[in-house]
Design a protein around this motif. Structure first.
Motif, PDB file in Angstrom:
ATOM      1  N   THR A  70      16.175  90.116  44.502  1.00 54.28           N
ATOM      2  CA  THR A  70      15.768  88.822  45.056  1.00 54.28           C
ATOM      3  C   THR A  70      14.711  88.156  44.189  1.00 54.28           C
ATOM      4  N   LYS A  71      13.660  88.890  43.826  1.00 59.40           N
ATOM      5  CA  LYS A  71      12.574  88.305  43.028  1.00 59.40           C
ATOM      6  C   LYS A  71      13.057  87.813  41.669  1.00 59.40           C
ATOM      7  N   LEU A  72      13.987  88.552  41.064  1.00 55.56           N
ATOM      8  CA  LEU A  72      14.446  88.209  39.720  1.00 55.56           C
ATOM      9  C   LEU A  72      15.697  87.339  39.729  1.00 55.56           C
ATOM     10  N   ASP A  73      16.196  87.018  40.929  1.00 54.45           N
ATOM     11  CA  ASP A  73      17.395  86.195  41.085  1.00 54.45           C
ATOM     12  C   ASP A  73      18.570  86.813  40.326  1.00 54.45           C
ATOM     13  N   LEU A  74      18.774  88.108  40.560  1.00 50.71           N
ATOM     14  CA  LEU A  74      19.866  88.840  39.935  1.00 50.71           C
ATOM     15  C   LEU A  74      20.877  89.242  41.007  1.00 50.71           C
ATOM     16  N   ASN A  75      22.075  89.622  40.539  1.00 46.95           N
ATOM     17  CA  ASN A  75      23.146  89.954  41.466  1.00 46.95           C
ATOM     18  C   ASN A  75      23.383  91.444  41.663  1.00 46.95           C
ATOM     19  N   MET A 106      43.250  83.656  32.347  1.00 44.40           N
ATOM     20  CA  MET A 106      43.965  82.891  33.365  1.00 44.40           C
ATOM     21  C   MET A 106      44.103  81.472  32.835  1.00 44.40           C
ATOM     22  N   PRO A 107      45.142  80.779  33.270  1.00 43.72           N
ATOM     23  CA  PRO A 107      45.268  79.388  32.835  1.00 43.72           C
ATOM     24  C   PRO A 107      44.152  78.538  33.441  1.00 43.72           C
ATOM     25  N   GLY A 108      43.853  77.429  32.814  1.00 40.39           N
ATOM     26  CA  GLY A 108      42.791  76.559  33.326  1.00 40.39           C
ATOM     27  C   GLY A 108      41.444  77.205  33.100  1.00 40.39           C
ATOM     28  N   ILE A 109      40.729  77.482  34.173  1.00 39.97           N
ATOM     29  CA  ILE A 109      39.415  78.116  34.090  1.00 39.97           C
ATOM     30  C   ILE A 109      39.613  79.621  33.945  1.00 39.97           C
ATOM     31  N   ASP A 110      39.004  80.206  32.901  1.00 40.76           N
ATOM     32  CA  ASP A 110      39.191  81.645  32.688  1.00 40.76           C
ATOM     33  C   ASP A 110      38.348  82.458  33.670  1.00 40.76           C
ATOM     34  N   GLY A 111      38.589  83.768  33.674  1.00 39.75           N
ATOM     35  CA  GLY A 111      37.920  84.651  34.623  1.00 39.75           C
ATOM     36  C   GLY A 111      36.425  84.773  34.429  1.00 39.75           C
ATOM     37  N   LEU A 112      35.945  84.605  33.187  1.00 42.13           N
ATOM     38  CA  LEU A 112      34.500  84.675  32.956  1.00 42.13           C
ATOM     39  C   LEU A 112      33.793  83.470  33.566  1.00 42.13           C
ATOM     40  N   ALA A 113      34.334  82.281  33.339  1.00 38.75           N
ATOM     41  CA  ALA A 113      33.750  81.071  33.932  1.00 38.75           C
ATOM     42  C   ALA A 113      33.849  81.133  35.455  1.00 38.75           C
ATOM     43  N   ALA A 114      34.974  81.633  35.964  1.00 40.16           N
ATOM     44  CA  ALA A 114      35.142  81.757  37.419  1.00 40.16           C
ATOM     45  C   ALA A 114      34.136  82.750  38.000  1.00 40.16           C
ATOM     46  N   THR A 115      33.854  83.828  37.259  1.00 45.49           N
ATOM     47  CA  THR A 115      32.864  84.808  37.717  1.00 45.49           C
ATOM     48  C   THR A 115      31.482  84.169  37.770  1.00 45.49           C
ATOM     49  N   GLU A 116      31.125  83.427  36.730  1.00 45.38           N
ATOM     50  CA  GLU A 116      29.817  82.750  36.705  1.00 45.38           C
ATOM     51  C   GLU A 116      29.674  81.798  37.883  1.00 45.38           C
ATOM     52  N   THR A 117      30.696  81.016  38.139  1.00 46.16           N
ATOM     53  CA  THR A 117      30.664  80.056  39.245  1.00 46.16           C
ATOM     54  C   THR A 117      30.568  80.776  40.584  1.00 46.16           C
ATOM     55  N   LEU A 118      31.389  81.796  40.756  1.00 45.60           N
ATOM     56  CA  LEU A 118      31.442  82.520  42.018  1.00 45.60           C
ATOM     57  C   LEU A 118      30.132  83.235  42.327  1.00 45.60           C
ATOM     58  N   ARG A 119      29.568  83.919  41.332  1.00 47.53           N
ATOM     59  CA  ARG A 119      28.372  84.718  41.575  1.00 47.53           C
ATOM     60  C   ARG A 119      27.117  83.879  41.804  1.00 47.53           C
ATOM     61  N   ARG A 151      29.042  88.957  28.631  1.00 48.69           N
ATOM     62  CA  ARG A 151      29.069  87.715  29.402  1.00 48.69           C
ATOM     63  C   ARG A 151      29.435  87.994  30.859  1.00 48.69           C
ATOM     64  N   ALA A 152      30.407  88.873  31.076  1.00 52.85           N
ATOM     65  CA  ALA A 152      30.809  89.210  32.449  1.00 52.85           C
ATOM     66  C   ALA A 152      29.667  89.869  33.203  1.00 52.85           C
ATOM     67  N   LEU A 153      28.978  90.817  32.554  1.00 55.36           N
ATOM     68  CA  LEU A 153      27.891  91.527  33.226  1.00 55.36           C
ATOM     69  C   LEU A 153      26.689  90.621  33.465  1.00 55.36           C
ATOM     70  N   ARG A 154      26.369  89.775  32.490  1.00 51.96           N
ATOM     71  CA  ARG A 154      25.254  88.844  32.684  1.00 51.96           C
ATOM     72  C   ARG A 154      25.581  87.802  33.757  1.00 51.96           C
ATOM     73  N   ALA A 155      26.861  87.504  33.933  1.00 53.05           N
ATOM     74  CA  ALA A 155      27.270  86.548  34.967  1.00 53.05           C
ATOM     75  C   ALA A 155      27.222  87.169  36.362  1.00 53.05           C
ATOM     76  N   GLY A 156      27.085  88.488  36.426  1.00 54.46           N
ATOM     77  CA  GLY A 156      26.979  89.132  37.731  1.00 54.46           C
ATOM     78  C   GLY A 156      28.136  90.025  38.106  1.00 54.46           C
ATOM     79  N   ALA A 157      29.082  90.251  37.187  1.00 47.50           N
ATOM     80  CA  ALA A 157      30.164  91.186  37.495  1.00 47.50           C
ATOM     81  C   ALA A 157      29.574  92.579  37.680  1.00 47.50           C
ATOM     82  N   ALA A 158      30.083  93.287  38.660  1.00 48.56           N
ATOM     83  CA  ALA A 158      29.575  94.633  38.942  1.00 48.56           C
ATOM     84  C   ALA A 158      30.359  95.696  38.192  1.00 48.56           C
TER      85      ALA A 158
END
Length: 197
Positions: free
Chosen positions: A177-182, A39-52, A74-81
């Protein structure tokens, strides 16, 4: 177009830039965000990290033409399902959105094969850090985390560990919750990083 034609999926908004995603999510409150990497500007990976990182964030399903290891991890570690390629059949994209909305992870078959190869051949991350994080779990929670890393469903875990499905769901929730994962994918990655899978 693919999703707007599905009876059981309702498209509530669109964003053309990753920077627009947080405002669109706040306005429309979707259950799932179908995120493009490019995507222009902020890419989808950065947006996923911010959103999650936000409390109550919707699930994210990444849809892209790129299946490079670095993007998938990177997507999965950022919390993409989930992570799907754009050549995925429309019916499978719709099904993936519904599965992600139901709390399941989903990956394109080619991405799954590639991820398995990468995980089994990549240099090990800081194993000690991952082990210390898992040390926060009770014995039963660790049993559940290990089963999640094996790709087992809640019903399969319940049978394997002699629990009810509701108890398994409660354990998975506590692990997250304990591991702060998504999501379950992040549990599996952490278990692998600790050398337990």
């Amino acid at each position: 177009m693919i999703l707007s034609g599905a009876d059981d999926v309702r498209v509530v908004g669109e964003a053309s830039d990753g920077g627009e995603v947080p405002a669109a999510v706040a306005e429309h409150r979707p259950d799932v965000v179908l995120m493009d990497i490019r995507m222009p500007g902020i890419d989808g990976l950065a947006a996923t990290e911010t959103l999650r990182r936000r409390p109550g964030a919707p699930e994210v399903l990444v849809l892209t033409t790129f299946d490079a290891d670095e993007y998938v991890l990177r997507a999965l570690r950022a919390g993409a399902a989930g992570f799907l390629l754009k050549d995925t059949a429309p019916a499978r994209i719709r099904d993936a959105v519904l599965r992600v909305a139901a709390g399941e992870a989903t990956l394109s078959p080619s991405v799954t094969r590639q991820l398995i190869t990468h995980v089994t051949t990549a240099p090990a991350p800081d194993r000690g850090h991952s082990e210390r994080r898992l040390d926060q779990l009770s014995t039963r929670e660790l049993d559940v985390a290990l089963a999640v890393a094996q790709g087992r469903t809640n019903a399969e875990i319940a049978t394997q560990l002699f629990m009810s499905v509701a108890t398994v769901k409660a354990h998975v929730s506590r692990v997250l919750t304990k591991l702060d994962l998504n999501n379950r994918v992040q549990i599996a990655l952490l278990v692998h990083d600790a050398g337990l899978a």
